[in-house]
Design a protein around this motif. Sequence first.
Motif, PDB file in Angstrom:
ATOM      1  N   THR A  61       0.847  -1.179   0.000  1.00 44.13           N
ATOM      2  CA  THR A  61       0.000   0.000   0.000  1.00 44.13           C
ATOM      3  C   THR A  61       0.890   1.239   0.000  1.00 44.13           C
ATOM      4  O   THR A  61       2.090   1.149  -0.196  1.00 44.13           O
ATOM      5  CB  THR A  61      -0.993  -0.023   1.170  1.00 44.13           C
ATOM      6  N   CYS A  62       0.275   2.384   0.199  1.00 46.10           N
ATOM      7  CA  CYS A  62       1.013   3.623   0.101  1.00 46.10           C
ATOM      8  C   CYS A  62       0.432   4.627   1.089  1.00 46.10           C
ATOM      9  O   CYS A  62      -0.739   4.546   1.452  1.00 46.10           O
ATOM     10  CB  CYS A  62       0.902   4.141  -1.331  1.00 46.10           C
ATOM     11  N   VAL A  63       1.258   5.518   1.554  1.00 45.90           N
ATOM     12  CA  VAL A  63       0.793   6.615   2.407  1.00 45.90           C
ATOM     13  C   VAL A  63       1.275   7.911   1.784  1.00 45.90           C
ATOM     14  O   VAL A  63       2.427   8.012   1.354  1.00 45.90           O
ATOM     15  CB  VAL A  63       1.331   6.483   3.853  1.00 45.90           C
ATOM     16  N   ASP A  64       0.393   8.890   1.726  1.00 49.57           N
ATOM     17  CA  ASP A  64       0.733  10.207   1.198  1.00 49.57           C
ATOM     18  C   ASP A  64       0.969  11.133   2.386  1.00 49.57           C
ATOM     19  O   ASP A  64       0.042  11.462   3.122  1.00 49.57           O
ATOM     20  CB  ASP A  64      -0.437  10.710   0.333  1.00 49.57           C
ATOM     21  N   GLU A 118      -3.393  -1.365  -7.624  1.00 51.70           N
ATOM     22  CA  GLU A 118      -4.265  -0.531  -6.793  1.00 51.70           C
ATOM     23  C   GLU A 118      -3.528   0.725  -6.334  1.00 51.70           C
ATOM     24  O   GLU A 118      -4.102   1.826  -6.330  1.00 51.70           O
ATOM     25  CB  GLU A 118      -4.765  -1.339  -5.600  1.00 51.70           C
ATOM     26  N   LEU A 122      -4.803   4.481  -7.194  1.00 55.61           N
ATOM     27  CA  LEU A 122      -5.275   5.417  -6.179  1.00 55.61           C
ATOM     28  C   LEU A 122      -4.221   6.455  -5.792  1.00 55.61           C
ATOM     29  O   LEU A 122      -4.547   7.472  -5.201  1.00 55.61           O
ATOM     30  CB  LEU A 122      -5.736   4.643  -4.939  1.00 55.61           C
ATOM     31  N   TYR A 123      -2.936   6.207  -6.098  1.00 49.14           N
ATOM     32  CA  TYR A 123      -1.890   7.156  -5.724  1.00 49.14           C
ATOM     33  C   TYR A 123      -1.059   7.657  -6.902  1.00 49.14           C
ATOM     34  O   TYR A 123      -0.314   8.608  -6.764  1.00 49.14           O
ATOM     35  CB  TYR A 123      -0.939   6.528  -4.687  1.00 49.14           C
ATOM     36  N   MET A 138     -10.861   2.295 -10.118  1.00 42.67           N
ATOM     37  CA  MET A 138     -11.512   3.408 -10.806  1.00 42.67           C
ATOM     38  C   MET A 138     -11.665   3.050 -12.283  1.00 42.67           C
ATOM     39  O   MET A 138     -10.922   2.231 -12.803  1.00 42.67           O
ATOM     40  CB  MET A 138     -10.685   4.689 -10.669  1.00 42.67           C
ATOM     41  N   PRO A 146      -7.514   9.218  -6.418  1.00 39.39           N
ATOM     42  CA  PRO A 146      -8.404   9.657  -5.339  1.00 39.39           C
ATOM     43  C   PRO A 146      -7.844   9.595  -3.929  1.00 39.39           C
ATOM     44  O   PRO A 146      -8.298  10.337  -3.071  1.00 39.39           O
ATOM     45  CB  PRO A 146      -9.586   8.716  -5.460  1.00 39.39           C
ATOM     46  N   LEU A 147      -6.886   8.720  -3.646  1.00 37.18           N
ATOM     47  CA  LEU A 147      -6.425   8.649  -2.250  1.00 37.18           C
ATOM     48  C   LEU A 147      -5.302   9.619  -1.942  1.00 37.18           C
ATOM     49  O   LEU A 147      -4.832   9.674  -0.815  1.00 37.18           O
ATOM     50  CB  LEU A 147      -5.998   7.221  -1.902  1.00 37.18           C
ATOM     51  N   ARG A 148      -4.878  10.417  -2.935  1.00 39.97           N
ATOM     52  CA  ARG A 148      -3.894  11.454  -2.628  1.00 39.97           C
ATOM     53  C   ARG A 148      -4.523  12.483  -1.708  1.00 39.97           C
ATOM     54  O   ARG A 148      -5.723  12.759  -1.786  1.00 39.97           O
ATOM     55  CB  ARG A 148      -3.434  12.125  -3.920  1.00 39.97           C
ATOM     56  N   LYS A 149      -3.697  13.076  -0.863  1.00 41.77           N
ATOM     57  CA  LYS A 149      -4.248  13.984   0.148  1.00 41.77           C
ATOM     58  C   LYS A 149      -4.766  15.281  -0.468  1.00 41.77           C
ATOM     59  O   LYS A 149      -5.585  15.968   0.140  1.00 41.77           O
ATOM     60  CB  LYS A 149      -3.189  14.281   1.204  1.00 41.77           C
ATOM     61  N   TYR A 151      -6.542  15.401  -3.061  1.00 45.00           N
ATOM     62  CA  TYR A 151      -7.777  15.072  -3.775  1.00 45.00           C
ATOM     63  C   TYR A 151      -8.913  15.163  -2.763  1.00 45.00           C
ATOM     64  O   TYR A 151      -8.909  14.459  -1.765  1.00 45.00           O
ATOM     65  CB  TYR A 151      -7.685  13.658  -4.337  1.00 45.00           C
ATOM     66  N   PRO A 152      -9.876  16.064  -2.971  1.00 39.70           N
ATOM     67  CA  PRO A 152     -10.885  16.283  -1.930  1.00 39.70           C
ATOM     68  C   PRO A 152     -11.836  15.098  -1.764  1.00 39.70           C
ATOM     69  O   PRO A 152     -11.989  14.295  -2.678  1.00 39.70           O
ATOM     70  CB  PRO A 152     -11.639  17.509  -2.422  1.00 39.70           C
ATOM     71  N   LEU A 153     -12.453  15.026  -0.596  1.00 41.76           N
ATOM     72  CA  LEU A 153     -13.386  13.934  -0.333  1.00 41.76           C
ATOM     73  C   LEU A 153     -14.596  14.013  -1.260  1.00 41.76           C
ATOM     74  O   LEU A 153     -15.086  13.030  -1.748  1.00 41.76           O
ATOM     75  CB  LEU A 153     -13.845  13.984   1.125  1.00 41.76           C
TER      76      LEU A 153
ATOM     77  N   HIS B  58     -16.820  -0.019  -5.885  1.00 39.62           N
ATOM     78  CA  HIS B  58     -15.858   0.819  -5.166  1.00 39.62           C
ATOM     79  C   HIS B  58     -16.589   1.951  -4.459  1.00 39.62           C
ATOM     80  O   HIS B  58     -17.316   2.722  -5.087  1.00 39.62           O
ATOM     81  CB  HIS B  58     -14.832   1.383  -6.140  1.00 39.62           C
ATOM     82  N   LYS B  63     -10.875   6.231   1.782  1.00 41.11           N
ATOM     83  CA  LYS B  63     -10.866   7.702   1.770  1.00 41.11           C
ATOM     84  C   LYS B  63     -11.761   8.241   2.881  1.00 41.11           C
ATOM     85  O   LYS B  63     -11.407   9.202   3.568  1.00 41.11           O
ATOM     86  CB  LYS B  63     -11.352   8.187   0.400  1.00 41.11           C
ATOM     87  N   GLU B  66     -10.366   8.548   6.365  1.00 40.41           N
ATOM     88  CA  GLU B  66      -9.520   9.684   6.700  1.00 40.41           C
ATOM     89  C   GLU B  66     -10.341  10.891   7.133  1.00 40.41           C
ATOM     90  O   GLU B  66      -9.791  11.920   7.495  1.00 40.41           O
ATOM     91  CB  GLU B  66      -8.645  10.055   5.487  1.00 40.41           C
ATOM     92  N   HIS B  67     -11.666  10.794   7.022  1.00 36.37           N
ATOM     93  CA  HIS B  67     -12.533  11.914   7.375  1.00 36.37           C
ATOM     94  C   HIS B  67     -13.545  11.567   8.452  1.00 36.37           C
ATOM     95  O   HIS B  67     -14.465  12.325   8.704  1.00 36.37           O
ATOM     96  CB  HIS B  67     -13.263  12.427   6.132  1.00 36.37           C
ATOM     97  N   TYR B 364      -4.993   9.165   9.841  1.00 35.88           N
ATOM     98  CA  TYR B 364      -4.388   9.885   8.713  1.00 35.88           C
ATOM     99  C   TYR B 364      -4.475   9.023   7.466  1.00 35.88           C
ATOM    100  O   TYR B 364      -4.668   9.518   6.359  1.00 35.88           O
ATOM    101  CB  TYR B 364      -2.926  10.232   9.032  1.00 35.88           C
ATOM    102  N   ARG B 365      -4.320   7.724   7.658  1.00 37.42           N
ATOM    103  CA  ARG B 365      -4.460   6.787   6.547  1.00 37.42           C
ATOM    104  C   ARG B 365      -5.053   5.520   7.116  1.00 37.42           C
ATOM    105  O   ARG B 365      -4.611   5.023   8.155  1.00 37.42           O
ATOM    106  CB  ARG B 365      -3.093   6.501   5.928  1.00 37.42           C
ATOM    107  N   ARG B 367      -5.930   1.795   5.814  1.00 38.75           N
ATOM    108  CA  ARG B 367      -5.839   0.857   4.713  1.00 38.75           C
ATOM    109  C   ARG B 367      -6.467  -0.465   5.148  1.00 38.75           C
ATOM    110  O   ARG B 367      -6.193  -0.950   6.242  1.00 38.75           O
ATOM    111  CB  ARG B 367      -4.371   0.657   4.340  1.00 38.75           C
ATOM    112  N   PHE B 373      -9.821  -9.502  -2.311  1.00 41.30           N
ATOM    113  CA  PHE B 373      -9.081  -8.841  -3.393  1.00 41.30           C
ATOM    114  C   PHE B 373      -7.907  -9.715  -3.842  1.00 41.30           C
ATOM    115  O   PHE B 373      -7.698  -9.943  -5.036  1.00 41.30           O
ATOM    116  CB  PHE B 373      -8.578  -7.494  -2.865  1.00 41.30           C
TER     117      PHE B 373
END
Lengths: 197, 407
Positions: A61-64, A118, A122-123, A138, A146-149, A151-153, B58, B63, B66-67, B364-365, B367, B373
């Motif tokens: 996975t990834c964290v921004d 994925e 998303l990143y 997507m 979309p999961l970049r910080k 990118y708004p909700l 999806h 996402k 995070e909110h 903050y994240r 996952r 999957f």
Amino acid sequence: MTPFSEHLVDRFRDTFPDDVIEVVEFRGDYTFIVKKERILEILQFLKDEPDYDFDLLADVTCVDYLKLGGTPRFHVVYQLKSIAKKHRLGVKAPVSESDCTIDSVESLWATANWLEREVYDLYGIVFNHHSDLRRILMPDGYEGHPLRKDYPLEGRGERDDLEVLQRIANQLPDDILMVETESVKRGKENPDGADVI
Amino acid sequence: MAKATQPLPVHQEPDLHTETMILNYGPSHPSTHGTIHLELELDGETVIRCRPHIGYLHSGFEKLGEHLTYNQWIPLSDRMNYLSPLANNIGFAVAVEKLLDIEITPRAQAVRVILAELSRIADHLVCTGMQAVDIGAFTAFLYGFGDREKIYNIFELVTGTRLTTGFTRVGGMMRDVPDDFIPAVKDFLETFPETWKQIDGLLTRNKIWVERTQGIGVLSAEDALDAGFTGPNLRASGVPYDIRADEPYCGYENYDFEIPIGEYGDVYDRWRVRMEEMVQSCHIIRQIIDKGLPAGPINADVPKVVLPDKSELFSKMESLIHQFKLIMPGHGFEMPKGEVYSATESPNGELGFYLVSDGSNMAYRLRVRPPSFVHLSGLPRMLEGHMISDIVAILGSINIIAGELDR
């Protein structure tokens, strides 16, 4: 769970002295933060070396870190698990926004194929030598990640380029509309009609 | 101007023209169990290539994570998994508790284990049953659903809902279990072995069933590990990896249970492993019932994190303020900074949560490592070379849950 032992950490540092940026221990779990250039060799070492024996790639996975002021911005995170040794390890590789690429580890574990797709989707991180780097969640042709910080909700990403279907009534020829008028006239004579038009 | 005529070709016996055919299986097909689209290339009836397309469900749960505050996200965790929602609730709560480094009470642990094992049985009943329905055996499925109904009644009794449970809270549960919870579980444990025997008798040695499932969708242990399989699907290939035994959470180390494994890694083994796991789940629940639920509070004594008891809410000023401080927008509990990966054994395999906290009341994240999957990504290598009629058998045997697949 067998904790990941100290001497394995030291041995890893000795094997890759130039590539280890930091070793973090939190809640009993170790995470190696390493440079991305030799990620393939590092994971190969962790997989093949009998003392480490990480045979299962549990997750990619990834964290921004944009909002935490992190430089480089992204961290690609690998979760490894050894079934025989019963230990876990996290490996993180920082990836900068200007050079948003990292080598694919698909050659080590086939499961990385979809997990990396994925992360790409998303990143927007490009995995070099990946066999099939396409969007996965997507739709194809979607813009942005979309999961970049940044990118708004909500608010962006709604699709306004969809073709709007026209109502059939607007395209009807006149004679069909006339038939409708006639049926309305017939309704006038209908005894069941509640109100007369 | 007339074109120059080409000389006619010498007459030859025409070669039989063959070409492969593309068949779209899904996204809306009764046996895909969700919206999954398989693009199949067929040579006659043999699948020579399979390309799964996903993403139809999806929903952006990561996402949203995070909110939303940690407790607000719990209802989303059960919406990911519509077969065993409680297992996902528990998995997420365990992850947040690991990040907070708090211990839950023995009573909460025991209740969580009972509910997790009941949802494992419910999930396996659907999976084993639907697998049989897809192949054409309807009866086993109906027998199984009778008992699944009992489990759902227990869920309704405890949580108030049947599907969207949202029952765990960080540091414990939404509320304590009612008094008739244990008798209901006992009642289930009495009747379930009989149903299990009926399903077993209908299928295990059934010649048609055996011929449709043995040797189909074979995955060796090396291939299964390479594909990242976990849970019953990995154990069917002969790898005894169970997070409940390897990295015990919620007090699983106190119970005695066996890990059933398969030998060949085919559809039959995956079915058989799930059947045997239901027996083990009953065995675990019975150990708790025999000892009796531990007495004491259901929620951990960590006032900064755990919501106050609902009965005190309308009579004590402190509890009311406490409740508001944890619930109101912009409030909630403080999280230590850090990153954890926590895995639990959901009925389908390793359900992992990777949480990154920046110290605020929201992740903050967030996952989710969904087992479905990863399992679907290994589908092509199981499918290729088999017949069209085996697709439903193989797809049913890996138990894809589309909500979790696409998140």
